[in-house]
Design a protein around this motif. Structure first.
Motif, PDB file in Angstrom:
ATOM      1  N   ILE A 157       3.722  11.570  10.797  1.00 32.11           N
ATOM      2  CA  ILE A 157       2.433  10.891  10.915  1.00 32.11           C
ATOM      3  C   ILE A 157       2.003  10.364   9.545  1.00 32.11           C
ATOM      4  O   ILE A 157       1.520   9.241   9.431  1.00 32.11           O
ATOM      5  CB  ILE A 157       1.363  11.817  11.532  1.00 32.11           C
ATOM      6  N   ARG A 158       2.218  11.166   8.510  1.00 29.85           N
ATOM      7  CA  ARG A 158       1.899  10.708   7.148  1.00 29.85           C
ATOM      8  C   ARG A 158       2.747   9.499   6.777  1.00 29.85           C
ATOM      9  O   ARG A 158       2.296   8.591   6.096  1.00 29.85           O
ATOM     10  CB  ARG A 158       2.157  11.815   6.132  1.00 29.85           C
ATOM     11  N   GLN A 159       4.005   9.503   7.213  1.00 28.03           N
ATOM     12  CA  GLN A 159       4.930   8.418   6.890  1.00 28.03           C
ATOM     13  C   GLN A 159       4.469   7.104   7.514  1.00 28.03           C
ATOM     14  O   GLN A 159       4.587   6.054   6.906  1.00 28.03           O
ATOM     15  CB  GLN A 159       6.332   8.788   7.389  1.00 28.03           C
ATOM     16  N   ARG A 160       3.942   7.161   8.726  1.00 29.20           N
ATOM     17  CA  ARG A 160       3.554   5.938   9.432  1.00 29.20           C
ATOM     18  C   ARG A 160       2.102   5.520   9.165  1.00 29.20           C
ATOM     19  O   ARG A 160       1.665   4.489   9.654  1.00 29.20           O
ATOM     20  CB  ARG A 160       3.777   6.090  10.935  1.00 29.20           C
ATOM     21  N   THR A 161       1.352   6.349   8.423  1.00 25.70           N
ATOM     22  CA  THR A 161      -0.042   6.021   8.106  1.00 25.70           C
ATOM     23  C   THR A 161      -0.093   5.420   6.709  1.00 25.70           C
ATOM     24  O   THR A 161       0.150   6.099   5.721  1.00 25.70           O
ATOM     25  CB  THR A 161      -0.934   7.285   8.183  1.00 25.70           C
ATOM     26  N   ILE A 162      -0.399   4.129   6.659  1.00 23.49           N
ATOM     27  CA  ILE A 162      -0.363   3.380   5.405  1.00 23.49           C
ATOM     28  C   ILE A 162      -1.778   2.865   5.131  1.00 23.49           C
ATOM     29  O   ILE A 162      -2.259   1.973   5.823  1.00 23.49           O
ATOM     30  CB  ILE A 162       0.649   2.231   5.497  1.00 23.49           C
ATOM     31  N   ALA A 174       0.859  -1.187   0.000  1.00 26.04           N
ATOM     32  CA  ALA A 174       0.000   0.000   0.000  1.00 26.04           C
ATOM     33  C   ALA A 174       0.893   1.235   0.000  1.00 26.04           C
ATOM     34  O   ALA A 174       2.120   1.131   0.042  1.00 26.04           O
ATOM     35  CB  ALA A 174      -0.904  -0.011   1.231  1.00 26.04           C
ATOM     36  N   LYS A 175       0.273   2.400  -0.039  1.00 25.91           N
ATOM     37  CA  LYS A 175       1.022   3.656   0.008  1.00 25.91           C
ATOM     38  C   LYS A 175       0.756   4.364   1.327  1.00 25.91           C
ATOM     39  O   LYS A 175      -0.365   4.353   1.830  1.00 25.91           O
ATOM     40  CB  LYS A 175       0.615   4.582  -1.140  1.00 25.91           C
ATOM     41  N   ASN A 176       1.821   4.993   1.846  1.00 28.27           N
ATOM     42  CA  ASN A 176       1.601   5.833   3.020  1.00 28.27           C
ATOM     43  C   ASN A 176       1.074   7.191   2.552  1.00 28.27           C
ATOM     44  O   ASN A 176       0.948   7.439   1.352  1.00 28.27           O
ATOM     45  CB  ASN A 176       2.869   5.936   3.885  1.00 28.27           C
ATOM     46  N   LEU A 177       0.769   8.049   3.489  1.00 30.58           N
ATOM     47  CA  LEU A 177       0.187   9.341   3.110  1.00 30.58           C
ATOM     48  C   LEU A 177       1.206  10.314   2.515  1.00 30.58           C
ATOM     49  O   LEU A 177       0.839  11.398   2.086  1.00 30.58           O
ATOM     50  CB  LEU A 177      -0.544   9.969   4.296  1.00 30.58           C
ATOM     51  N   ASN A 178       2.487   9.911   2.469  1.00 29.38           N
ATOM     52  CA  ASN A 178       3.492  10.672   1.733  1.00 29.38           C
ATOM     53  C   ASN A 178       3.657  10.113   0.323  1.00 29.38           C
ATOM     54  O   ASN A 178       4.627  10.421  -0.362  1.00 29.38           O
ATOM     55  CB  ASN A 178       4.830  10.662   2.474  1.00 29.38           C
ATOM     56  N   LYS A 179       2.739   9.234  -0.082  1.00 30.57           N
ATOM     57  CA  LYS A 179       2.667   8.642  -1.423  1.00 30.57           C
ATOM     58  C   LYS A 179       3.780   7.638  -1.711  1.00 30.57           C
ATOM     59  O   LYS A 179       4.058   7.315  -2.864  1.00 30.57           O
ATOM     60  CB  LYS A 179       2.650   9.720  -2.516  1.00 30.57           C
ATOM     61  N   LYS A 180       4.422   7.118  -0.659  1.00 33.11           N
ATOM     62  CA  LYS A 180       5.479   6.124  -0.847  1.00 33.11           C
ATOM     63  C   LYS A 180       4.872   4.728  -0.732  1.00 33.11           C
ATOM     64  O   LYS A 180       4.181   4.407   0.228  1.00 33.11           O
ATOM     65  CB  LYS A 180       6.573   6.284   0.210  1.00 33.11           C
ATOM     66  N   LYS A 181       5.162   3.895  -1.733  1.00 29.31           N
ATOM     67  CA  LYS A 181       4.680   2.516  -1.727  1.00 29.31           C
ATOM     68  C   LYS A 181       5.513   1.704  -0.740  1.00 29.31           C
ATOM     69  O   LYS A 181       6.745   1.767  -0.759  1.00 29.31           O
ATOM     70  CB  LYS A 181       4.792   1.921  -3.132  1.00 29.31           C
ATOM     71  N   VAL A 182       4.824   0.963   0.133  1.00 34.30           N
ATOM     72  CA  VAL A 182       5.505   0.136   1.128  1.00 34.30           C
ATOM     73  C   VAL A 182       4.851  -1.244   1.198  1.00 34.30           C
ATOM     74  O   VAL A 182       3.674  -1.397   0.886  1.00 34.30           O
ATOM     75  CB  VAL A 182       5.507   0.776   2.534  1.00 34.30           C
ATOM     76  N   ALA A 183       5.654  -2.204   1.614  1.00 30.82           N
ATOM     77  CA  ALA A 183       5.153  -3.554   1.862  1.00 30.82           C
ATOM     78  C   ALA A 183       5.240  -3.804   3.359  1.00 30.82           C
ATOM     79  O   ALA A 183       6.313  -3.697   3.957  1.00 30.82           O
ATOM     80  CB  ALA A 183       5.975  -4.576   1.096  1.00 30.82           C
ATOM     81  N   ILE A 184       4.090  -4.097   3.936  1.00 27.67           N
ATOM     82  CA  ILE A 184       4.013  -4.391   5.366  1.00 27.67           C
ATOM     83  C   ILE A 184       3.946  -5.914   5.485  1.00 27.67           C
ATOM     84  O   ILE A 184       3.147  -6.525   4.802  1.00 27.67           O
ATOM     85  CB  ILE A 184       2.730  -3.789   5.981  1.00 27.67           C
TER      86      ILE A 184
END
Length: 160
Positions: free
Chosen positions: A97-102, A16-26
């Motif tokens: 907060i945007r970085q940690r919100t995915i 998914a993407k965090n609120l900074n628009k970075k795609k991440v895999a959790i």
């Protein structure tokens, strides 16, 4: 309120993407320290998420754990996702907060089934081992002082 350990249950990979628009895999992209994932299903869960994260940060748990919040939202069209992400970004100015919100747009029922989440009545949290991706501990509701002690204890057992 509820807290249990689990035997070798693996946290499912969510892209998914965090609120900074970075795609991440959790949880895959969080490999240098254990991960605390707080999952929310309803807009009104935000207060429960905030209370838990504030408590964890006050106790300096972010020093040796990644702490993320994952709003789980049913699958929408790309246009609706872009709009909703924009609304959430507008309401959250803080970069961290945007970085940690995915935000995860997915089949909510399948996701809940994969983690044995019975309903969407509250938030659910998971302590995930950074190397094996195993769920070390899980609970629901706002994280309490007793649960914090269990999280610290479970994390220490992994370090040893």
């Amino acid at each position: 309120m509820h807290c249990t350990g689990s035997m070798a249950e693996i946290f499912p990979t969510i892209t998914a993407k965090n609120l900074n628009k970075k795609k991440v895999a959790i949880p895959d992209d969080f490999s240098e320290k254990n991960l605390i994932v707080i999952v929310a299903f309803q807009r009104w869960h935000q207060d429960l998420v905030d209370e838990s994260i504030e408590y964890l940060e006050k106790e300096n748990m972010n020093d040796n754990h990644h702490i993320i919040e994952v709003p789980v939202i049913k699958q929408f069209s790309k246009l609706r996702r872009i709009r909703l992400d924009g609304v959430m970004r507008a309401g959250i100015r803080d970069y961290d907060i945007r970085q940690r919100t995915i935000t995860a747009y997915l089949d909510k029922q399948a996701f809940r089934s994969s983690l044995n989440i019975p309903n969407e009545d509250t938030v659910y949290w998971f302590l995930v081992d950074h190397t094996t991706k195993a769920i070390l501990l899980r609970g629901s509701g706002v994280i309490t002082s007793e649960q914090l002690g269990q999280i610290k204890s479970a994390s220490l057992k992994i370090i040893r």
